[in-house]
Design a protein around this motif. Structure first.
Motif, PDB file in Angstrom:
ATOM      1  N   PRO A 347       0.817  -1.237  -0.048  1.00 39.46           N
ATOM      2  CA  PRO A 347      -0.079   0.036   0.064  1.00 39.46           C
ATOM      3  C   PRO A 347       0.850   1.275  -0.046  1.00 39.46           C
ATOM      4  N   LEU A 348       2.013   1.335   0.541  1.00 37.58           N
ATOM      5  CA  LEU A 348       2.894   2.469   0.567  1.00 37.58           C
ATOM      6  C   LEU A 348       3.261   2.741  -0.780  1.00 37.58           C
ATOM      7  N   LYS A 349       3.723   1.890  -1.447  1.00 37.88           N
ATOM      8  CA  LYS A 349       4.339   2.140  -2.815  1.00 37.88           C
ATOM      9  C   LYS A 349       3.183   2.575  -3.738  1.00 37.88           C
ATOM     10  N   ALA A 350       2.117   1.913  -3.535  1.00 36.69           N
ATOM     11  CA  ALA A 350       0.968   2.513  -4.435  1.00 36.69           C
ATOM     12  C   ALA A 350       0.320   3.844  -3.967  1.00 36.69           C
ATOM     13  N   MET A 351       0.580   4.323  -2.659  1.00 32.91           N
ATOM     14  CA  MET A 351       0.211   5.498  -2.246  1.00 32.91           C
ATOM     15  C   MET A 351       1.166   6.564  -2.904  1.00 32.91           C
ATOM     16  N   MET A 352       2.495   6.181  -3.037  1.00 30.13           N
ATOM     17  CA  MET A 352       3.419   7.122  -3.405  1.00 30.13           C
ATOM     18  C   MET A 352       3.316   7.150  -5.095  1.00 30.13           C
ATOM     19  N   TRP A 353       2.870   6.161  -5.676  1.00 25.13           N
ATOM     20  CA  TRP A 353       2.750   6.206  -7.138  1.00 25.13           C
ATOM     21  C   TRP A 353       1.643   7.161  -7.431  1.00 25.13           C
ATOM     22  N   GLN A 354       0.456   7.103  -6.464  1.00 20.66           N
ATOM     23  CA  GLN A 354      -0.834   8.053  -6.756  1.00 20.66           C
ATOM     24  C   GLN A 354      -0.276   9.454  -6.667  1.00 20.66           C
ATOM     25  N   TYR A 355       0.349   9.770  -5.516  1.00 17.93           N
ATOM     26  CA  TYR A 355       0.717  11.144  -5.555  1.00 17.93           C
ATOM     27  C   TYR A 355       1.541  11.612  -6.414  1.00 17.93           C
ATOM     28  N   LEU A 356       2.481  10.733  -6.862  1.00 18.08           N
ATOM     29  CA  LEU A 356       3.475  11.235  -7.863  1.00 18.08           C
ATOM     30  C   LEU A 356       2.873  11.574  -9.023  1.00 18.08           C
ATOM     31  N   GLY A 357       1.683  10.990  -9.608  1.00 17.68           N
ATOM     32  CA  GLY A 357       0.838  10.872 -10.741  1.00 17.68           C
ATOM     33  C   GLY A 357       1.612  10.671 -12.007  1.00 17.68           C
ATOM     34  N   LEU A 358       2.154   9.380 -11.514  1.00 20.05           N
ATOM     35  CA  LEU A 358       2.655   8.663 -12.811  1.00 20.05           C
ATOM     36  C   LEU A 358       1.904   8.036 -13.574  1.00 20.05           C
ATOM     37  N   THR A 359       2.153   7.957 -14.861  1.00 23.33           N
ATOM     38  CA  THR A 359       1.401   7.197 -15.955  1.00 23.33           C
ATOM     39  C   THR A 359       2.481   6.144 -16.752  1.00 23.33           C
ATOM     40  N   ARG A 360       2.016   5.086 -16.962  1.00 24.62           N
ATOM     41  CA  ARG A 360       2.771   4.190 -17.978  1.00 24.62           C
ATOM     42  C   ARG A 360       2.271   4.299 -19.319  1.00 24.62           C
ATOM     43  N   ILE A 361       3.106   4.369 -20.367  1.00 22.02           N
ATOM     44  CA  ILE A 361       2.832   4.482 -21.654  1.00 22.02           C
ATOM     45  C   ILE A 361       3.697   3.449 -22.578  1.00 22.02           C
ATOM     46  N   TYR A 362       2.799   2.568 -23.456  1.00 23.32           N
ATOM     47  CA  TYR A 362       3.367   1.753 -24.180  1.00 23.32           C
ATOM     48  C   TYR A 362       3.484   2.123 -25.719  1.00 23.32           C
ATOM     49  N   THR A 363       4.938   2.194 -26.246  1.00 20.95           N
ATOM     50  CA  THR A 363       5.038   2.585 -27.449  1.00 20.95           C
ATOM     51  C   THR A 363       4.721   1.427 -28.533  1.00 20.95           C
TER      52      THR A 363
END
Length: 475
Positions: A347-363
């Protein structure tokens, strides 16, 4: 005119230092305070029911007599203008205090705190000494950091990399800070400077000490003192200084928080910072503090989450109360509550991911399957999560020759969807970039300048190689 008794706390303190002469005291008060001091009374231009409390004299700051003044006043039409002016004066004095205490150093990074920016995002661990920051960083990144039962184990900035959902997040383990860190205590300036350069802040707190010591409130005060606004967005206000023309104030919405005359208040606040000509346009209902932040211009807005460590030392009722705090997560590094191993999902990593606003894009290339092994990670804090940000992360030449994009995923209304360069992307979208053809590039108005630039670059490179070869032959 109204005579008001001067507060006892504003009189010069005689503890551990020589008392200040009354003549010098009155001179400084007249220069730095909106009241004219007469003996033990203060004369205000209008009746103003203000009470000044919690005033602390700062011996190391001679140009401003007060470091902080807590103002309590009944907010109404009569006091709103003066209250906003006093807040602007306090913000200016506080800024002068921080600049003077910073000294006249070389301006370079301090030893042990100059860390290169790596990865897709950066998170700074902030907290009091001995709350478990080093152990938490070891669990998140796998970096070996010295951890002990005594305080101030970490003396420099120790970086580590957290791998989560194909992204690389740099986690900085900073030394513990204490109350007064904003004014340089315990190398607090270096720690807070690292926090200003981070994309997000993770405040680590000791759940067993929070109920008595109010560590969360102290840390928030220290960070806000140096201009860090946590979990806030920049106000939608346009402010531009001018050389002449006076102050022009306009708004597209009713301003209910700036009193009956917002233009008069904004003009007075600008005068406190010696700004006589500027354009200000407000598109939202802002407060006095937000207006001061816009005028000062050195504020940073950071997402911040709180992690209450060592919950195994308190009762279940206290854990429930801490878990209901905003932007908070409870856990225990030692017992592995809500915190796992470096490569585990927790849950801590998931919370950090949410607050950082990261998005994965596949090319995806034309006629080939998408590359699902190495996604391009975009951040809403840095460059944004649009097709333009994706092109910038890959190549500037791709951004220059961009024609359109084909998108599969959540952000597309149908698969595939042809989109422009400003289309917002969502997590796990598949994007195929289509560049302009040679015929389309020739129709561009900047095509001749682009060709000339490539030609100059080629001839310069050829000339340098020839000159280097002639130098070797002469030897």
């Amino acid at each position: 005119m109204r005579l008001m008794p001067f507060p006892m706390s504003m009189r010069p303190s005689t503890s551990n230092r020589r008392p200040m002469p009354s003549r010098l005291l009155h001179r400084r008060l007249r220069r730095k305070w909106p009241a004219v001091s007469l003996g033990t009374f203060a004369v205000f231009p209008e009746p103003l029911p203000l009470t000044l409390t919690s005033v602390r004299c700062v011996p190391s700051f001679p140009s401003a007599f007060c470091e902080y003044v807590k103002i309590t006043a009944q907010k109404n039409k009569a006091t709103n203008y003066h209250l906003g002016t006093l807040k602007a004066k306090l913000a200016k004095l506080r800024n002068e205090l921080l600049i003077e205490q910073g000294g006249g150093g070389g301006g370079g990074p301090s030893e042990g705190f100059d860390v290169a920016r790596l990865g897709d995002a950066r998170v700074a661990l902030i907290g009091f000494p001995s709350v478990g920051k080093s152990t938490l960083q070891c669990k998140l990144t796998g970096t070996e950091s010295e951890a002990a039962d005594y305080e101030f184990t970490t003396l420099t900035c120790i970086p580590g990399t957290m791998h989560y959902k194909g992204s690389k997040v740099q986690v900085l383990d900073l030394p513990g800070i204490i109350e007064g860190a904003a004014h340089g205590k315990g190398r607090g300036k270096e720690v807070i400077a690292c926090a200003r350069n981070a994309d997000a802040i993770l405040i680590v707190l000791d759940a067993g000490k929070e109920g008595l010591n109010r560590h969360r409130e102290i840390l928030e005060t220290e960070l806000e003192t140096v201009g860090i606004r946590m979990n806030q967005y920049p106000p939608d206000v346009t402010f531009k200084k001018k050389a002449t023309g006076g102050v022009r104030f306009a708004s597209t919405v009713p301003l209910t928080k700036l009193g009956p005359d917002p233009e008069k208040l904004a003009t007075q606040i600008m005068r406190e910072y010696r700004i006589n000509s500027a354009d200000l346009l407000a598109r939202e209902d802002i407060t006095v503090d937000q207006l001061v932040d816009v005028i000062v211009g050195n504020r940073v807005y950071k997402p911040c989450c709180y992690f209450y460590n060592k919950i195994d030392t308190i009762t279940i009722e206290e854990v429930d109360a801490l878990a209901r705090m905003p932007h908070s997560l409870v856990g225990s590094v030692a017992k592995k509550y809500n915190v796992g191993e470096p490569l585990e999902d927790d849950p801590l990593k998931a919370m950090m991911w949410q607050y950082l606003g990261l998005t994965r894009i596949y090319t995806k290339r034309k006629g080939q399957p998408p590359d699902l092994a190495e996604p391009v990670v975009l951040s809403s804090i840095r460059k944004g999560t649009t097709v333009k940000a994706l092109c910038q992360n890959i190549s500037n030449q791709m951004l220059r020759d961009f024609n359109f994009a084909m998108i599969w995923g959540k952000s597309a209304k149908h698969s595939p969807q042809r989109c422009g360069i400003n289309h917002p992307l969502e997590d796990e979208d598949v994007v195929q970039i289509v560049t302009k053809t040679n015929a389309q590039q020739r129709q561009d108005k900047n095509y001749q300048a682009l060709v000339q630039g490539f030609s100059d670059k080629y001839h310069k490179k050829k000339f340098d190689a020839k000159k280097k070869k002639q130098g070797k032959l002469r030897r």
